[in-house]
Design an enzyme around this catalytic site. Structure first.
Site, short mmCIF file in Angstrom:
data_model
loop_
_atom_site.label_atom_id
_atom_site.label_comp_id
_atom_site.label_asym_id
_atom_site.label_seq_id
_atom_site.Cartn_x
_atom_site.Cartn_y
_atom_site.Cartn_z
N LYS A 1 49.76 48.57 30.97
CA LYS A 1 50.91 48.78 30.08
C LYS A 1 50.51 48.71 28.61
O LYS A 1 50.96 49.51 27.80
CB LYS A 1 52.01 47.74 30.36
CG LYS A 1 52.63 47.84 31.73
CD LYS A 1 53.87 46.96 31.86
CE LYS A 1 53.60 45.50 31.60
NZ LYS A 1 52.64 44.89 32.54
N ARG B 1 62.39 41.09 31.17
CA ARG B 1 61.49 40.51 32.17
C ARG B 1 62.23 40.10 33.44
O ARG B 1 61.62 39.88 34.48
CB ARG B 1 60.77 39.30 31.56
CG ARG B 1 59.48 38.89 32.25
CD ARG B 1 58.84 37.74 31.53
NE ARG B 1 58.35 38.07 30.21
CZ ARG B 1 57.14 38.55 29.96
NH1 ARG B 1 56.29 38.77 30.94
NH2 ARG B 1 56.76 38.82 28.73
N ARG C 1 36.79 41.09 35.16
CA ARG C 1 36.55 41.05 33.70
C ARG C 1 35.60 39.92 33.34
O ARG C 1 35.68 38.82 33.89
CB ARG C 1 37.87 40.82 32.95
CG ARG C 1 38.81 41.99 32.93
CD ARG C 1 40.08 41.58 32.21
NE ARG C 1 41.10 42.61 32.23
CZ ARG C 1 42.39 42.38 31.98
NH1 ARG C 1 42.80 41.15 31.68
NH2 ARG C 1 43.26 43.36 32.01
N ARG D 1 37.43 34.39 31.98
CA ARG D 1 38.54 33.59 31.46
C ARG D 1 39.38 33.05 32.61
O ARG D 1 39.50 33.70 33.66
CB ARG D 1 39.41 34.43 30.53
CG ARG D 1 38.71 34.84 29.24
CD ARG D 1 39.63 35.64 28.35
NE ARG D 1 40.21 36.78 29.05
CZ ARG D 1 40.78 37.82 28.46
NH1 ARG D 1 40.84 37.86 27.15
NH2 ARG D 1 41.28 38.82 29.16
N ARG E 1 50.10 35.15 39.01
CA ARG E 1 50.82 36.01 38.05
C ARG E 1 51.53 37.16 38.79
O ARG E 1 52.65 37.54 38.44
CB ARG E 1 49.86 36.57 37.01
CG ARG E 1 49.38 35.54 36.01
CD ARG E 1 48.39 36.12 35.01
NE ARG E 1 49.00 37.10 34.15
CZ ARG E 1 48.32 37.90 33.32
NH1 ARG E 1 47.00 37.82 33.27
NH2 ARG E 1 48.94 38.76 32.55
#
Length: 219
Positions: A13, A88, A123, A156, A167
């Site tokens: 997004k 949200r 990542r 991270r 999440r």
């Protein structure tokens, strides 16, 4: 062009929002940015939000809506706006509708959970410079080492697989119902009903960008 962008964490997004705002010359409105601006300026809404945040609470939808209604009256919104990470929840979507905040198009970027987990958990970051890599899509020349300095790369906490899954759980619970909310409203039609556009968020960034821009530009 007044747009809401929907999609799970890691769906792309943020990247696509940049292309949309550039193409249509509209601002990207983030509730986080608005909150920080109001707190910094010491507005009544900012003071109320700061008190709640200082106590560790969640800022109410009423305060967020007050900020949204103020923000869209500013000069840079005269050609439209792009909501990033808002609404949200169904409560926020209802509040937006009740406030008469116009939305022309809702764009859903659809990416399966397995792909999101693969993207985010792969990542790696070089902390000193912020350079990012991906173990599959953009690997460093030497595993787990920065190309320029040879220093170790880190994963991270936000990108750890168990964090990504949590999440996604929150997204499916709180935000995914907006897909049905807006697609149903678009199907039912009416004067204020937005169009609903769904694109698959797998493929080249440029290909996804071109499809979104084309569908947004269609009347």
């Amino acid at each position: 062009m007044r747009v809401i962008l929907l999609g799970g964490p890691g769906a792309g997004k943020g990247t696509q929002a940049g292309f949309i705002k550039e193409h249509f010359k509209i601002p990207q409105i983030s509730t986080g940015d608005m909150l920080r601006a109001h707190v910094k300026q010491g507005t009544d809404l900012g003071k109320a939000a700061k008190k709640i945040m200082d106590e560790g609470g969640l800022v109410s939808d009423d305060i967020i809506m007050g900020m949204v209604k103020t923000r869209i009256t500013e000069d840079d919104c005269k050609n439209g706006y792009l909501f990033d990470g808002f609404p949200r929840t169904l409560g926020q979507a209802d509040a937006l509708k009740a406030a008469g905040v116009g939305i022309d198009v809702v764009v859903e970027i659809d990416v399966p959970d397995e792909e999101i987990i693969r993207r985010m958990s792969g990542r790696r970051v070089h902390p000193a410079s912020g350079r990012t890599y991906h173990v599959v899509f953009n690997p460093p020349k030497e595993a787990d080492k920065d190309d320029e300095t040879g220093e170790p790369l880190i994963q991270r906490d936000d990108d750890r697989e168990d964090t990504v899954k949590e999440r996604l759980r929150v997204y499916h619970d709180q935000t995914e119902p907006l897909i049905n909310y807006y697609s149903t409203w678009a199907e039912q039609g009416g004067d204020d009903a937005p169009r609903y556009v769904k694109v698959t968020g797998i493929g080249s960034v440029e290909g996804i960008r071109d499809e979104i821009i084309e569908k947004l530009s269609a009347s």
